[in-house]
Structure formats: C-alpha cells, structure tokens
Scaffold this active site. Sequence first.
Site, short mmCIF file in Angstrom:
data_model
loop_
_atom_site.label_atom_id
_atom_site.label_comp_id
_atom_site.label_asym_id
_atom_site.label_seq_id
_atom_site.Cartn_x
_atom_site.Cartn_y
_atom_site.Cartn_z
N HIS A 1 0.83 -1.22 0.00
CA HIS A 1 0.00 0.00 0.00
C HIS A 1 0.87 1.26 0.00
O HIS A 1 0.54 2.25 0.65
CB HIS A 1 -0.95 0.03 1.21
CG HIS A 1 -1.98 -1.05 1.22
ND1 HIS A 1 -3.27 -0.87 0.78
CD2 HIS A 1 -1.91 -2.35 1.63
CE1 HIS A 1 -3.96 -2.00 0.93
NE2 HIS A 1 -3.15 -2.92 1.44
N ASN B 1 -10.32 -2.62 2.72
CA ASN B 1 -10.04 -2.59 1.29
C ASN B 1 -11.33 -2.32 0.52
O ASN B 1 -12.42 -2.30 1.11
CB ASN B 1 -9.47 -3.94 0.82
CG ASN B 1 -7.99 -4.09 1.17
OD1 ASN B 1 -7.28 -3.12 1.39
ND2 ASN B 1 -7.53 -5.34 1.20
N HIS C 1 -3.56 0.92 12.44
CA HIS C 1 -3.30 -0.33 13.18
C HIS C 1 -4.63 -0.94 13.62
O HIS C 1 -5.46 -0.23 14.22
CB HIS C 1 -2.41 -0.01 14.39
CG HIS C 1 -2.25 -1.15 15.35
ND1 HIS C 1 -2.21 -2.46 14.95
CD2 HIS C 1 -2.10 -1.15 16.70
CE1 HIS C 1 -2.06 -3.24 16.02
NE2 HIS C 1 -2.00 -2.46 17.08
C1 HEM Z 1 -8.11 -8.26 5.15
C2 HEM Z 1 -6.86 -8.20 4.88
C3 HEM Z 1 -6.10 -6.91 4.78
C4 HEM Z 1 -6.54 -5.65 4.51
C5 HEM Z 1 -7.95 -5.20 4.26
C6 HEM Z 1 -5.41 -4.77 4.55
C7 HEM Z 1 -5.46 -3.41 4.36
C8 HEM Z 1 -4.38 -2.58 4.43
C9 HEM Z 1 -4.40 -1.17 4.14
C10 HEM Z 1 -5.62 -0.38 3.74
C11 HEM Z 1 -3.16 -0.70 4.28
C12 HEM Z 1 -2.71 0.72 4.03
C13 HEM Z 1 -2.76 1.51 5.28
C14 HEM Z 1 -2.38 2.93 4.99
O1 HEM Z 1 -3.09 3.56 4.19
O2 HEM Z 1 -1.40 3.40 5.57
C15 HEM Z 1 -2.34 -1.79 4.70
C16 HEM Z 1 -1.02 -1.68 4.96
C17 HEM Z 1 -0.30 -2.71 5.45
N1 HEM Z 1 -0.74 -3.99 5.66
FE1 HEM Z 1 -2.52 -4.73 5.33
N2 HEM Z 1 -4.30 -5.51 4.84
C18 HEM Z 1 -4.69 -6.82 5.00
C19 HEM Z 1 -3.92 -7.87 5.34
C20 HEM Z 1 -2.68 -7.74 5.84
C21 HEM Z 1 -1.95 -8.79 6.45
C22 HEM Z 1 -2.44 -10.21 6.65
C23 HEM Z 1 -0.77 -8.25 6.82
C24 HEM Z 1 0.38 -8.90 7.53
C25 HEM Z 1 0.31 -9.99 8.24
C26 HEM Z 1 -0.76 -6.87 6.43
C27 HEM Z 1 0.28 -6.00 6.60
C28 HEM Z 1 0.30 -4.70 6.21
C29 HEM Z 1 1.44 -3.84 6.35
C30 HEM Z 1 2.79 -4.23 6.91
C31 HEM Z 1 1.06 -2.58 5.87
C32 HEM Z 1 1.90 -1.32 5.80
C33 HEM Z 1 1.56 -0.50 7.02
C34 HEM Z 1 2.42 0.73 7.17
O3 HEM Z 1 3.54 0.75 6.68
O4 HEM Z 1 1.96 1.67 7.82
N3 HEM Z 1 -1.94 -6.58 5.85
N4 HEM Z 1 -3.10 -2.93 4.77
#
Ligand code: HEM
Length: 756
Positions: free
Chosen positions: A131, A203, A395
């Site tokens: 993202h 999402n 978070h």
């Molecule tokens: C339903 C499943 C998931 C959705 C809807 C989702 C959604 C998102 C969204 C919207 C962001 C962007 C946040 C922003 O705008 O700063 C994000 C970032 C991220 N997601 Fe997910 N994600 C999902 C699953 C996962 C899983 C399973 C993991 C790890 C185990 C993960 C790890 C991360 C990480 C590391 C970031 C970057 C956060 C940052 O650097 O601030 N995500 N995710």
Amino acid sequence: MDSSKPTEAVKNAVKTASGKIADALTPDVPGAPGSAPPPVEEPTTPHDPLPPKPEQGAPQTRTPTGAETGAPTIANGQQGAYLTTANGARLRDTDHSLKAGPRGPVLLQDHHLREKITHFDHERIPERVVHARGAGAHGVFTAYGTAEEVTRAGFLKKGRETEVFVRFSTVLGSRGSADTVRDTRGFATKFYTDEGTFDLVGNNMPVFFIQDAIKFPDIIHAGKPHPDREIPQAQSAHDTFWDFVSLHTEAQHHTIWNMSDRGIPRSYRTMEGFGVHTFRLVNEAGETVLAKFHWKPKLGVHSLTWEEAQLLGGMDPDFHRRDLYDAIEAGAYPEWELGIQVFPDTPEETFAGIDLLDPTKIVPEELAEVQPIGKLVLNRTPTNFFAETEQVAFHLGHLPPGIDVTNDPLLQGRLFSYVDTQLTRLGGPNFTQIPINRPHAAVNDMLRDGFHQHAVHAGVAPYRPNSLDGGNPFPAGDAEHAFVDVPVTVAQAPKVRANPASFDDHYSQVRLFWLSMSPVEKEHIIRAYAFELGKCYHQAIKERQLQSLANIDPVLCEQVATGLGLPAPQPTTPLVDVTPSPALSQVGREWPSDGRVVGIVVDPDGDLDGVDEVRRAVFDAGMVPLLIAPHGGMVGDLPVQRTFATGRSVEFDAVLLAGAPAPAPDALPARDAKAGSPAPATVDPRVLLLVEECWRHAKAIGAWGAGVTVLEQAGVAGTPGVVAAGSGAEVLTAVQQLMAAHRVWERFRYLSVRFS
Ligand code: HEM
C-alpha cells in the site's frame, strides 16, 4: 479547519512592482497550486507565509498526549516572514556556499550549507512495504445512532461527530506508481474518537487472498515485481502472482474480484469499502454480536474501462489522487455511509452456513442486510502530503470500547504486523506522537523515552501500582469507558498448524460472484483473465489457473482458454449450485453525478455564449466543467483548461461539443489520424479521436449547433447515448440523465446474447 482565503493584505503583499496580479487566467476549476495567484515578477516585500488553500485541512493542534492546544492548525507549519535555520536564526543568503573567496573552496564551517544538505539527504523514509501508493483526506463522521443497541462505542451514538482521516491506496505498486493499475485498493479510516483512536483498515474488496496471516509475506512476494529484474511494476499480470494464486486456491475469490471491474475503480469516491474480517461488538449490557463493516459510496460503485485505465497510466498517473483532491476543492465532497451486517454471536461463529472467521468469504447482502450506522464526508485535502498522508499509521489494534476482534487468523496476524512495520518506517516507537497520529483522547500511558520523544512526561513513577505519583495513572472501569476485551470462551483443542475444515471450500463463493455479474461485467472479467494470463511466460501456470476457472464456471473457463489458445479443462470439483447476489453487480442502478467531469469542446468561431451558459449549468449541477479549445489561455472571455494537445477523453465522464473546430495550427493530421481517426479535413483530428474514445468507453456525448457535424464525422450520430439538440441546456439535461447510469451500457447490448 481554520484555513482561510488569502487576505487582501497578503494579496497586496504579493503584488508585483507593476501592481498586477497575473490571475486573469487562473481557472475557476480545481487544481491550481497555491492559495494566491503568483505574480510574474519575484515578490520581494517580506510578509507572513500565505495561508493554505481554503479546502486544505491539517491535523488538529494537539499535544503529543492528546490535549487540545487551541492553536490554529496553521501553527503546524512555518512561521514568520524571514528565511531561518532550523533553529530560527535569520539568514541573509541561501544560494551561495560560504567560500574562501569567490573562486575558493567551500568552508566546513558553513553550518547553513551542512544543515540544508544533511536534512535533504534524509528527507526520504522507507515506503510502506505494501500500500505504498496512496492519497488521503480529512473529514467528519456523523453517527446515526442506529448501532447503539449493539455497541457501546461512544462515537456511534446518535448525532456524535468525529473527525477522521482516510487514506486510499493501491497494494502492489511503489510510491510513484500509477493510480489506475489493476489492483485492490486500500480504504483505511482513522476515527479520532474521544475514547481513543479507532482505525478501520479495510479494502475496496470484501475478501482477502489468504486465510492465515502467515502467508501474507508469500502472497506479497508473489505479487510484487520479480526479484531479479524488478518488473513488472504495480501489476498482477505476471508469472509469480498467477503461480501463487493457482497453487493457493483459497486466493481465487479475491482474484476474481481483482479481475472484475472492481480492480480498476473510476475514482476513490466511487469505491465501496469493507472491513473484511468479522468483528465482535459489545454493548452497554455486555451483550455481543458479530459484525462486518461496509462503506457505501453516495455516488455508487463505478469503474474505468480497461482501455481508460491503461491510457490514464500514461496520460495522468495521478488520476485518482487528482480526482479526490479536485472533488473536494470543487465542493463535491465525497460521501459514504458506514453500514454493518450483524450476526448472532454463536459458538460456531457461522451465519447461514458461512464461516465468519474465513476472510475469503462474504455474507451476501441479501442474507444479512447492511444497516447504515453513520455518514462520512471528506471535506479537507491535506496541507502537506508527507506530514499527513505519508506519516499516518493505521493499526487494527486501535479499537475503542465496544469494538473487539475475533479469532480470524488473518486478523490476528495483522494485529502484530502494522506496529511492527511502523517501528522501521517511522523510525522508532513514538509515531503516535506525529501530528496526524495524535489521539483526540487524553493519553496517560506508561510508555517512555525512545527516538523522537515529543512529550515531556512529568512524574517519577511510570509503573503501576505506585505511591510516588499518587497512584496515577489509575485503571478505568465501565463507568470510565474502559476498553472491553470480550471474555470469549476458547474451545479446548490441541495446538495445531491447521485450518478449520470449512476453510477448504475455495470455489462456491467465486462462482456466486461470477453468476452475480451482468453480461458486460462478465465480458470484462474474461478479458482481464485472458490479458493477465496472456502476459505469463509459463504454460504450466496458465493451465493450472484454467483448472481453477473450470472449477468456477465452464463458460468463464472456455472463454479465457480460447484467448490463451489452450484447451479448457473439465472441473475437478462439482460446480456448486449457488444463488446469485444482485448487490455484487455495479450495473443497473442510477446515481448522482456530483463531481463528475464534463469536457466541453469549444470552437473559437462557434457559440461562445452557449458555452458559457452550459459551463455555469455544469457548475450549478455540482459537476466540474473543463473547456477544451484549440489553444490555451482565453477563448473570448472563457478560460481554457485543456487544449486539443493536452486533453484526452479519459479525463472526462462525458463530452459536449459546442462547435466543429477546424484543425488547429499544431494539429498533425497525418500523425493524429494514425492515432485513431480518419481525419476529415474540416475538424481537428484530436477532437474526432476524443469523440471516438468517449463512444468506445460508453460515455455520454452531446452536441448542439455545429457540434452535431462532429458526431456525423466521427460516425456516432444517432447511436445510443449520443445526444444532439437545439441548445446546450437541452443537451446537458439529457447527458446528465445518461451519466446517472455511469455508462451507456446499451452500447454493449450484444453481450447479453453471448451469456444468455
Ligand atoms: C483483510 C486483509 C487486509 C486488509 C484489508 C489490509 C489493508 C491494508 C491497508 C488499507 C493498508 C494501508 C494503510 C495505509 O493507508 O497506511 C495496509 C497496509 C499494510 N498492511 Fe494490510 N491488509 C490486510 C492484510 C494484511 C496482512 C495479513 C498483513 C500482515 C500480516 C498486512 C500488513 C500490512 C502492512 C505491513 C502494511 C503497511 C503499514 C504501514 O507501513 O503503515 N496486511 N493494509
């Protein structure tokens, strides 16, 4: 929210020596940078910084521990009229290093040079691991009170208003990648509630690729560019992605959503949002329900066509962020309703046979209605991209009392991952103190020190219990709105690395999605699979994915196989008899046209009064008119926003022809004709291309006066969704009606035959 228009004093201060402000050409449409029109000459009279643009907002001025300071948000930025060092010493010169003579070496003692370059050298932080590409906006959430029965969350009580910051994103691409690629979109919302921050990190698709967070690094490694050549950028059309999803068939549901029109949204404003996981809500009485969150856009769910998405990748890689900012600047504030599907909290955690802990499953809206619980309005663009959009940290563990997590194994892993990655991305453990992340609730934690500590903590006893600080901080109870960890019973079971058996159904809901699509949506899905798999090098991967398609639907499989030049395999699992969910289709309803972009082709020798009238009518209808003319500057009294050279059909939701402009001096009929038009000599070939593309993309087209001849020359006169009338006003009325359906779907009439 305290930004204001530039005062007369500020405007006067930036007047040039000749006293002229060069604003005659500044368009009254969104997008112009700066809050005051710049003079031609360099301004030299010192004055305070200009205020932000009126539509820009900034994080509230809170202390690192959440107290309101009362300072205007403009105090977040720079102060005073004079250039200073980072420590406030005023400077005489920032263009010349301190040298031992004009031709001599630069002196090490030049602290200003060193500070300026050192700071610049460290301006970048790691981009998000996923993202990375995103755009944010400030807004307000107003609760309807309809969730009060099921949750004690204070911000959901009737009439309560809560400030929010939303960040939309793509998943796979780097920070500088194009907006319109085929991908899932992030929809992350930070509610600054007075009971602690609530982050709904969702999402634009309701399901996820994997069922267990332990596979997240694997799916992302497969989707990101190949590690050897680092290509392709921001694409799933490559071997590793399809290798993964065809081997982990639980990914097939999310994959078909990506291959559908949902993967190429028209705008962030026209996306649904989903919390994906099931959450547990708890009310004042301690009773619980299970719930899924949905965002429903006021403008409906709309998408680009694939050709538009590809053209935009080159023409305007910032299309979605520009659209978001422009809409807010134009006053067409994006709006969503937040809704919940509510399910009884039973020990099985299922509803209508659907496992609520499986993030690859939806509960069709026809089985559990989405009940609206509040409205979100985005009404401020960020003042500074880095400070706000880049530094915001979401978070899933940011939960207010009344909302709790479930045992969904994907959700459980996410609870660990976000803070962990932010420790690196934001350089230490104190990122909740960055202005955009500061809570609007009083903070009294026992976390201390660390890099970039902004709070000046008093007291000597950051531990509990203590007597030296008088026992402060004290634990809270229900009366003080303490967070509720719902005491869910955990079934006695062996410790295993395994999924529940219900997670093994990988195809029934993919078939449900496919069968819920209209013919035109099905056609798009077929083309998307054929394109993406066609980009893969390895036959084995294509064959393996075709096997999954056969298990979804034979028509889908055959059509894609034809495109790939491969035989269609037989299903290896019985096709499940499912009931389609009409709510999943984007086609067949009507929606408001707020903030839609209408291109108006102007002929300098044509009906300019009519153009002015229509332009105002478009504004009054809450849409954005962009005038497209043979040259920039002014045509008559009308400011031009696009020329035939800088404009392209993909920027517009509809196009109106107010004349039949002859080829402009910069037209190259031979070359432009190659780009798609037979270029009859009488009309500029780029105007004909514009009309042809708009027609191909099923957009409404209207013409009056001489403009009607353009329709004839482009060969589209009299076809569905092409309006010719006596006046601009009549044309606009008809075109607006057509826009309500998003596209002129009738132009795809033949498809219903293919899928009947
Ligand atoms: C339903 C499943 C998931 C959705 C809807 C989702 C959604 C998102 C969204 C919207 C962001 C962007 C946040 C922003 O705008 O700063 C994000 C970032 C991220 N997601 Fe997910 N994600 C999902 C699953 C996962 C899983 C399973 C993991 C790890 C185990 C993960 C790890 C991360 C990480 C590391 C970031 C970057 C956060 C940052 O650097 O601030 N995500 N995710």
